[in-house]
Design a protein around this motif. Sequence first.
Motif, short mmCIF file in Angstrom:
data_model
loop_
_atom_site.label_atom_id
_atom_site.label_comp_id
_atom_site.label_asym_id
_atom_site.label_seq_id
_atom_site.Cartn_x
_atom_site.Cartn_y
_atom_site.Cartn_z
N GLY A 156 0.72 -1.22 -0.04
CA GLY A 156 -0.06 0.02 -0.12
C GLY A 156 0.93 1.30 0.04
N ASP A 157 1.88 1.24 0.78
CA ASP A 157 3.08 2.54 0.93
C ASP A 157 3.39 2.53 -0.55
N PHE A 158 3.93 1.53 -1.22
CA PHE A 158 4.36 1.58 -2.63
C PHE A 158 3.34 2.69 -3.52
N ILE A 160 1.08 4.51 -2.80
CA ILE A 160 0.73 5.81 -2.35
C ILE A 160 2.12 6.81 -2.86
N SER A 161 3.12 6.13 -2.66
CA SER A 161 4.47 6.98 -2.74
C SER A 161 4.65 6.96 -4.43
N SER A 162 4.31 5.87 -5.19
CA SER A 162 4.67 5.86 -6.55
C SER A 162 3.37 6.75 -7.18
N GLN A 163 2.08 6.94 -6.87
CA GLN A 163 1.23 7.85 -7.33
C GLN A 163 1.46 9.29 -6.97
N ALA A 214 -2.39 -2.34 -8.92
CA ALA A 214 -1.03 -2.10 -8.46
C ALA A 214 -0.61 -2.68 -6.99
N TYR A 215 -1.60 -2.34 -6.25
CA TYR A 215 -1.43 -2.71 -4.93
C TYR A 215 -1.21 -4.33 -4.65
N THR A 252 9.03 -1.77 -2.92
CA THR A 252 8.05 -2.54 -2.16
C THR A 252 9.00 -3.01 -1.10
N ILE A 253 10.19 -3.47 -1.41
CA ILE A 253 11.12 -4.03 -0.43
C ILE A 253 11.60 -2.99 0.37
N ALA A 254 11.76 -1.83 -0.31
CA ALA A 254 12.20 -0.53 0.35
C ALA A 254 11.18 0.01 1.42
N CYS A 255 9.76 -0.07 1.08
CA CYS A 255 8.88 0.54 1.98
C CYS A 255 8.80 -0.49 3.09
#
Length: 441
Positions: A156-158, A160-163, A214-215, A252-255
């Motif tokens: 989910g954070d991925f 949000i950050s990408s969008q 995407a999620y 996603t790994i970074a998130c």
Amino acid sequence: MDLMMMLAAALPDNLIGQWLVQLDEKLPTFGVTVIVFTIILRLILSPLDIWQKISQRKQSKAMRRLQPKLAKLQKQYANQPQLLRQKQAELQKQEKLHPFASCLPLIVTMVVFFVVFAGFRDLVAYKNEDIIERVYASYTQYDEDEGSQHAMEAAGDFVISSQTDKLLSDVEEGADVPQEEIDKLVEEINAQIKGEEGYLTPGQEGVEGEYYLAYSKAFALYGEWNEKATVGEKNAYRDALPEEDRDILNKTIACFAENKNEAMVLAYEEHMEGFLWIQNIFMPDTGSNVVPSVDEFVGGRIQAQMPDAAAGVSYDELTGPAQSALNKTGTWDAGRWNGYFVLPVLSIALSFLSTWFTQKLSPAATPMGDAKQQKSQQRTMKILTYIMPLVMGIFAIMYSAAFAIYYFMSNLVSTLINVIYIIVTKIIDNKNRAKELVEIK
């Protein structure tokens, strides 16, 4: 060897440390525990303190009573120092004076100081080890990720950050995106990926929307990568992905790693204890770091118990996020100091004040011996009066704030007892003088 077994906090093996642990189980914070412990200890030792003061008082009175005789001896044997010392010793023996009686309070004080210091050192080491043990438990629980909640959060954070990055890149260079527009985007994303009970299970049928898709993709890629048993297998899987999918997986790994770091910071903050202005009572009340590095770890045992790569995780890996979030970035980053030298300075000042006050209200008699010996004794007393508080204050500066609290409270209680004793003895002396005057008349 399992890291939890290596880190299992060993209870202090001395009486003071065990007593502190037992008190801490019954009191709300460790700062309160130290205060209560100090008051109880000083009250237990108060009969000994009073006995010492009474003994010193008798010695002082006897010395003042002997002053005329001592002065006569010093005049009579002024040119015979050896014989003078012999005659003074005989006079002391007759009056049952003990020349080393004045050293007894100092010896007792030093013994108590170092016994308590050893207890606090073991106790603080135990407390720090207990924090690391609990942080490690949070670390392993996060990686176990029961129900894949943390993986879903990372996916989910991925999104949000990408969008959000896409939204910011679409505006003209130099232009600002209103916060309201970003909040609206985040709200739209959460509407697709979250339900009433949290994140939706990725891949559910009947759920539509580009953000949800995407999620789901990010979650699936992360799940397949995480299932690989070894680092080599993980890397091989990631390298075989198309560039777009590899980018999604990496982000996603970074998130996940960022969220895990935040969880480690919260875990450390939850289990360390503050006191007033002090952020971590198990570190010094100085400009020190809040979270100790492996070299700063109070007690030192952590280095022997936890090698750099024990069970695949190092001490700095466990505490690194908390160190980055809470520790100072430079010497003068005062906002992130653990303390501000308040307790050590107050303790030293209180110790000086107590000594000065005692000397003013109860002046010592002239030392025995010839002029050279008297000068030497006076110099020794001066050193003990002014150097010892500084030496003990250094302990309060170098070691934990918990010990500094003890040192301050011990000085405070001792000063109060000392003042009360002096006032009472002054009243008694005044009454005795008045009685003597009446009898003379």
